[in-house]
Design an enzyme around this catalytic site. Structure first.
Site, mmCIF file in Angstrom:
data_model
loop_
_atom_site.group_PDB
_atom_site.id
_atom_site.type_symbol
_atom_site.label_atom_id
_atom_site.label_comp_id
_atom_site.label_asym_id
_atom_site.label_seq_id
_atom_site.Cartn_x
_atom_site.Cartn_y
_atom_site.Cartn_z
ATOM 1 N N LEU A 146 0.845 -1.280 0.019
ATOM 2 C CA LEU A 146 -0.050 -0.028 0.008
ATOM 3 C C LEU A 146 0.744 1.287 0.137
ATOM 4 O O LEU A 146 1.688 1.331 0.750
ATOM 5 C CB LEU A 146 -1.129 0.121 1.232
ATOM 6 C CG LEU A 146 -2.144 -0.983 1.242
ATOM 7 C CD1 LEU A 146 -2.658 -1.055 2.666
ATOM 8 C CD2 LEU A 146 -3.068 -1.052 0.250
ATOM 9 N N HIS A 147 0.688 2.066 -0.929
ATOM 10 C CA HIS A 147 1.367 3.368 -0.891
ATOM 11 C C HIS A 147 0.706 4.444 -1.484
ATOM 12 O O HIS A 147 1.032 5.644 -1.565
ATOM 13 C CB HIS A 147 2.806 3.170 -1.804
ATOM 14 C CG HIS A 147 2.735 3.173 -3.261
ATOM 15 N ND1 HIS A 147 1.787 2.065 -3.871
ATOM 16 C CD2 HIS A 147 2.830 4.128 -4.086
ATOM 17 C CE1 HIS A 147 1.865 2.334 -5.353
ATOM 18 N NE2 HIS A 147 2.372 3.776 -5.256
ATOM 19 N N ARG A 148 -0.392 4.454 -2.145
ATOM 20 C CA ARG A 148 -0.999 5.680 -2.788
ATOM 21 C C ARG A 148 -1.663 6.574 -1.855
ATOM 22 O O ARG A 148 -2.264 6.137 -0.881
ATOM 23 C CB ARG A 148 -2.309 5.203 -3.600
ATOM 24 C CG ARG A 148 -1.552 4.445 -4.853
ATOM 25 C CD ARG A 148 -2.597 4.291 -6.029
ATOM 26 N NE ARG A 148 -1.628 3.672 -7.157
ATOM 27 C CZ ARG A 148 -1.118 4.447 -8.014
ATOM 28 N NH1 ARG A 148 -1.035 5.692 -7.957
ATOM 29 N NH2 ARG A 148 -0.600 3.588 -9.053
ATOM 30 N N ASP A 188 -2.296 -1.835 -4.173
ATOM 31 C CA ASP A 188 -2.765 -0.635 -5.021
ATOM 32 C C ASP A 188 -1.813 0.208 -6.026
ATOM 33 O O ASP A 188 -1.940 1.215 -6.464
ATOM 34 C CB ASP A 188 -3.080 0.918 -3.883
ATOM 35 C CG ASP A 188 -1.864 1.239 -2.994
ATOM 36 O OD1 ASP A 188 -0.633 0.714 -3.154
ATOM 37 O OD2 ASP A 188 -2.011 1.999 -2.168
#
Length: 360
Positions: free
Chosen positions: A202-204, A280
């Protein structure tokens, strides 16, 4: 000798440029590499370059972090004198990061031909900075190389001459197939665990910067961990958001394994051994399709629809009920089998080089 100046700036670019450099040189072209420094973690940068067999950049602009405007402006002002000095026949940019649009814009205004690799992808979500970068870069590019046939239709709708568009396949998959034999087995990274786990990234900002989104997603991960081990390579920025939201304790109590960011070969091994990937990331949607690993994408849209129509990807948004339904479906059925998309065969870069050798 024809010179194509190749630009990279961030991790997604690194994974795509190696095959292009090799293919251009095999066609007798000079292919210097310029790194803007947009990805500024020196240790991780060096590790990924080594994993991918990339040469040391000929130029590093060392722009570092900043707001979108500041970073884009810094790349432009530092790139211009390099372009003036090197005088390449063309500038090749990849993907959709700030460095992509910045260097393309400088080159176009100076009358230097622009080559865009991975052109025509659209999420149709202008709230995503990457979407703005993609649309604008395509408009000023002379050669647009696409990864899927639908991309050409996107470009034609935006008024781009089809004669500038070339369907060549996916250089990300060139890198994956080139590196697969060197992938670090999951057991080596995870201390013996070889498979059957859920891999999470997850990074967005739309997911990790909004507590009302991040909290429910973490609750999903905790629920997943009750069914199968959860492995979560965690970017420092994501970890900071988890800590600020008070979510780390619950993650640790659930037995979720938080790892530092992984090198390319380690990540390839982790994907290959996963039962399911929850992400994501745009790139992981493509890589899981190539590997035949089920993917659950926690985004409201994707610029890579072929991973859904042909591949192993399921787009679920961030609603916890939909996320968990897709996860349980994979555990129960094995997930979507998918098939390899057209021309994702490891030879995309060779097709790019053939076009450029003929037309530059």
């Amino acid at each position: 000798m024809t010179t194509v100046l190749n630009v990279v700036g961030a991790r997604p670019n690194f994974m795509k440029i190696g095959p292009v450099l090799r293919a251009l040189k095999a066609k007798g072209m000079a292919a210097p590499l310029l790194h803007t420094g947009q990805h500024y973690d020196a240790a991780m940068n060096d590790r990924i370059f080594a994993d991918l067999g990339l040469p040391e950049p000929d130029v590093n602009l060392e722009v570092g972090s900043g707001s979108h405007a500041r970073q884009t402006a810094d790349v432009m002002t530092r790139f211009e004198p390099v372009l003036d000095e090197m005088k390449p026949d063309a500038v090749l940019v990849v993907g959709d990061v700030n460095s992509t649009i910045a260097c393309a814009l400088v080159a176009a205004k100076k009358g230097v031909r622009v080559i865009h690799v991975e052109a025509g992808l659209r999420s149709y979500d202008r709230a995503m900075p990457e979407e703005v970068n993609r649309v604008l870069t395509d408009q000023i590019s002379d050669f647009l190389f696409t990864t899927e046939r639908e991309a050409e239709a996107n470009l034609v709708r935006e008024g781009i001459d089809p004669a500038r568009v070339f369907f060549v396949g996916n250089v990300m998959i060139d890198s994956l197939l080139f590196s697969l034999d060197k992938a670090v087995p999951a057991a080596a990274t995870l201390g013996g665990l070889a498979g059957g786990y859920t891999l999470v990234t997850l990074h967005r900002p739309s997911n990790v910067d909004v507590p009302g989104v991040l909290g429910p997603l973490v609750e999903c991960l905790i629920e997943m961990a009750a069914a199968a081990p959860v492995i979560f390579p965690c970017h420092p920025r994501t970890r900071a958001r988890l800590e600020a939201a008070g979510l780390l304790a619950g993650i640790e109590a659930a037995g979720i394994r938080l790892l530092p960011p992984q090198g390319y070969l380690e990540m390839l091994g982790l994907m290959r051994g996963a039962r399911v990937v929850v992400t994501d990331s745009g790139g992981l949607q493509e890589e899981t399709t190539a590997l035949g690993v089920p993917c659950v994408t926690v985004r409201e849209n994707t610029e890579r629809p072929i991973t859904i129509t042909h591949g192993t990807n399921t787009l679920v948004g961030t609603d916890p009920a939909r996320v968990m339904a897709a996860f349980r479906d994979v555990l129960a059925t094995g997930g979507k089998a998918g098939r390899i998309p057209e021309l994702w065969d490891g030879h995309a870069a060779e097709r790019i080089a053939a076009v450029l050798a003929e037309r530059l």
